[in-house]
Enzyme design. Structure first.
Site, short mmCIF file in Angstrom:
data_model
loop_
_atom_site.label_atom_id
_atom_site.label_comp_id
_atom_site.label_asym_id
_atom_site.label_seq_id
_atom_site.Cartn_x
_atom_site.Cartn_y
_atom_site.Cartn_z
N CYS A 43 0.81 -1.23 0.00
CA CYS A 43 0.00 0.00 0.00
C CYS A 43 0.84 1.27 0.00
CB CYS A 43 -0.93 0.02 1.20
SG CYS A 43 -1.99 -1.42 1.30
N HIS A 90 -3.54 7.17 2.64
CA HIS A 90 -3.93 5.85 2.15
C HIS A 90 -5.32 5.55 2.70
CE1 HIS A 90 -3.98 1.77 1.04
NE2 HIS A 90 -3.84 1.29 2.26
N ASN A 115 -10.04 -0.11 -0.03
CA ASN A 115 -8.57 -0.05 -0.02
C ASN A 115 -8.04 -0.59 -1.35
OD1 ASN A 115 -5.84 -0.47 0.42
ND2 ASN A 115 -6.09 -1.47 2.40
#
Ligand code: UT7
Length: 328
Positions: A116, A255, A285
């Site tokens: 990520c 994020h 996500n």
């Protein structure tokens, strides 16, 4: 040694698959509820790649947007970096497949593996090449088709992720200048979020398939705690290195894993939630694609205006984290 060149963003682009999977759709797949998912994560829906649509397709579409915005051609690219944890295949690098899809034969191309945090790792790596004068135009892409590595029988993970891609074209300019960067990692947490099989440690076998070991596994509670601590610290680091105060940040682009993580991070960083750009509700996500897609939308929506300081911050498997301050 010559002084480093300024490095900024010449163009942005992103691409999302058209298929929307809502929480209500998920209620029919696993034992979950829209209420649980929204209250524990902030997610309402996510995008899912079509059959046959792969990471390099999303990446190439995002890249074309960034090239168009920069007014450049694929043949102007010197380096293509693709940050992803869902490459088209283990080998070759997805960046090489993107290179072919774009038609950029003169560019160097490779992938960045930082889950990520991958887009921010790519941004920092790309920045070095431009700052040193080695390359003029570096395309940094964050792209994922996570729907192919999540276990659709595991309610603790399958509700969290989505597919998408975003791209930033870096060049030697003070436009959208990257003023400061910070990266970190802690391999002691490598086991907390992983896809155990399919590599040298656990090659594909009938047993690994039966054990569903090719799917993503996560200790969500532990990852949550680390994410809050590391991202809050990463915010301070990038702000300090940029020589600005937290109140000068116009927009935070974090994020987008979980609204509760984001709320805790900005509270620790001393920045009001009203300054945070959020799209976790719409996309979930998207790992390496999350931060860059959110930044593209924040700019598009006028949440980041010319001259504004934007703070990007991410956290992911590895464990890895990163942040940067951009003067738009
Ligand atoms: O991208 C960077 C990496 N990822 C992250 O940053 C994610 C970090 N972690 C998280 O966001 C959160 O830990 C989760 C959203 C994954 C989980 O939230 P949580 O508040 O930590 O819940 P939990 O895992 O402690 O589970 C609480 C309960 C459990 O039931 P019991 O044991 O209390 O009876 C779970 O079985 O919720 C249950 N549960 C669910 N219930 C309905 C877990 N998933 C679901 C679900 N629907 N989808």
């Amino acid at each position: 040694m010559p002084s480093p060149l300024p490095v900024g963003i010449l163009g942005l682009g992103y691409h999302l698959p058209s298929k929307v999977l809502t929480n209500l759709d998920l209620e029919k797949i696993v034992e979950t509820t829209d209420e649980w998912i929204r209250s524990r994560t902030g997610i309402s829906q996510r995008r899912i790649a079509a059959d046959g649509e792969v990471t390099s397709d999303l990446a190439a579409a995002a890249a074309k947007g960034a090239l168009a915005q920069a007014g450049l051609k694929p043949t102007d690219l010197d380096l293509i970096l693709v940050a992803t944890m869902t490459p088209d295949m283990p080998c070759p690098a997805t960046a090489c497949i993107v290179q072919e899809k774009l038609g950029a034969p003169q560019a160097a191309a490779t992938d960045v593996a930082a889950a990520c945090s991958g887009f921010l790792y790519g941004l920092v790596i790309g920045k070095q090449f431009v700052a040193s004068g080695t390359y003029r135009h570096v395309l940094v892409i964050g792209a994922e088709v996570l729907s192919r590595v999540v276990d659709w029988t595991d309610r603790s993970t399958c509700v969290l992720f989505g597919d998408g891609a975003g791209a930033a074209l870096l060049g030697p300019t003070t436009q959208g200048e990257i003023l400061s960067t910070h990266l970190g990692s802690d391999g002691r947490g490598a086991g907390l979020l992983k896809v155990p099989a399919g590599g040298a440690a656990q090659p594909a076998s009938e047993e690994s398939v039966r054990a569903r070991a090719h799917y993503l596994k996560m200790n969500g509670t532990e990852v949550f705690k680390h994410a809050v601590r590391a991202m809050a610290d990463a915010c301070h680091q990038a702000i300090d290195k940029a020589g600005i105060r937290p109140e000068q940040v116009a927009c935070v682009v974090p994020h987008q894993a979980n609204i509760r993580i984001i709320e805790a991070v900005v509270e620790r960083a001393g920045i009001p939630l009203s300054k945070v750009y959020l799209n976790v509700d719409r996309y979930g996500n998207m790992s390496a694609a999350s931060t860059i897609v959110a930044f593209c939308e924040a700019v598009r929506d006028g949440r980041v205006k010319k001259g504004d300081y934007a703070l990007l911050v991410a956290f992911g498997a590895g464990l890895t984290w990163g942040s940067c301050v951009i003067r738009w």
